[in-house]
Design an enzyme around this catalytic site. Sequence first.
Site, PDB file in Angstrom:
ATOM      1  N   ALA A 177       0.827  -1.206   0.000  1.00  0.00           N
ATOM      2  CA  ALA A 177       0.000   0.000   0.000  1.00  0.00           C
ATOM      3  C   ALA A 177       0.864   1.260   0.000  1.00  0.00           C
ATOM      4  O   ALA A 177       0.543   2.238  -0.686  1.00  0.00           O
ATOM      5  CB  ALA A 177      -0.949  -0.002   1.197  1.00  0.00           C
ATOM      6  N   SER A 187       0.516   8.899  -6.050  1.00  0.00           N
ATOM      7  CA  SER A 187       0.579  10.299  -5.621  1.00  0.00           C
ATOM      8  C   SER A 187       1.576  11.096  -6.449  1.00  0.00           C
ATOM      9  O   SER A 187       1.320  12.255  -6.792  1.00  0.00           O
ATOM     10  CB  SER A 187       0.963  10.387  -4.138  1.00  0.00           C
ATOM     11  OG  SER A 187      -0.058   9.855  -3.324  1.00  0.00           O
ATOM     12  N   ALA A 233       2.207   1.635  -3.506  1.00  0.00           N
ATOM     13  CA  ALA A 233       1.131   2.055  -4.412  1.00  0.00           C
ATOM     14  C   ALA A 233       0.760   3.516  -4.205  1.00  0.00           C
ATOM     15  O   ALA A 233       0.642   4.285  -5.173  1.00  0.00           O
ATOM     16  CB  ALA A 233      -0.100   1.164  -4.201  1.00  0.00           C
ATOM     17  N   GLU A 234       0.584   3.927  -2.955  1.00  0.00           N
ATOM     18  CA  GLU A 234       0.189   5.311  -2.708  1.00  0.00           C
ATOM     19  C   GLU A 234       1.300   6.280  -3.108  1.00  0.00           C
ATOM     20  O   GLU A 234       1.034   7.362  -3.641  1.00  0.00           O
ATOM     21  CB  GLU A 234      -0.215   5.547  -1.250  1.00  0.00           C
ATOM     22  CG  GLU A 234      -0.710   6.953  -1.040  1.00  0.00           C
ATOM     23  CD  GLU A 234      -1.765   7.106   0.040  1.00  0.00           C
ATOM     24  OE1 GLU A 234      -2.197   8.252   0.241  1.00  0.00           O
ATOM     25  OE2 GLU A 234      -2.156   6.114   0.662  1.00  0.00           O
ATOM     26  N   THR A 235       2.529   5.895  -2.888  1.00  0.00           N
ATOM     27  CA  THR A 235       3.651   6.742  -3.301  1.00  0.00           C
ATOM     28  C   THR A 235       3.629   6.967  -4.806  1.00  0.00           C
ATOM     29  O   THR A 235       3.683   8.103  -5.279  1.00  0.00           O
ATOM     30  CB  THR A 235       4.987   6.110  -2.880  1.00  0.00           C
ATOM     31  OG1 THR A 235       5.029   6.004  -1.457  1.00  0.00           O
ATOM     32  CG2 THR A 235       6.172   6.932  -3.378  1.00  0.00           C
TER      33      THR A 235
END
Length: 155
Positions: free
Chosen positions: A71, A79, A74-76
């Site tokens: 996660a 974003s 993925a968020e990095t």
Amino acid sequence: MGEQTSTVFTPEIIDAWAGSGLDLPTLFSAGQLGARMGVQVLQASPERVVGTLPVEGNTQPYGLLHGGASAVLAETLGSVGAMLHGGPTRIAVGVDLNCTHHRGARSGLVTGVATPAHRGRTSATYEIVITDEQDRRVCTARLTCAIRDTEGPVS
């Protein structure tokens, strides 16, 4: 991830952010959390963001890659894509992240590739596919970011 120096940006991104006075590899990294986890952003544009994460040091008690580590990767990546889409006077903030874990990884590096599903004026959604070193899908994630105006360049 202030020590990161290997991110490749397209010429269009370099030109767009040239007047900001900001260090792009530092701004578009996973920050302190990413540094602790070993996240590396290798390639970054609004159309495609690629990064890696070592499995070692990011496992749960059974020795498998922790779902939270996937996660974070993925968020990095999503974003970074959303921020680059928004440009130097806008900021992207995550509002929804979901991850489906397909298989475990016990060693090596996993690689994430974020590509846009939607890029609008006020939101951007990225699909992030994370694979192991044998190119087997470990996780599929989707991140939606709200894109908001700032009063000047992001610092």
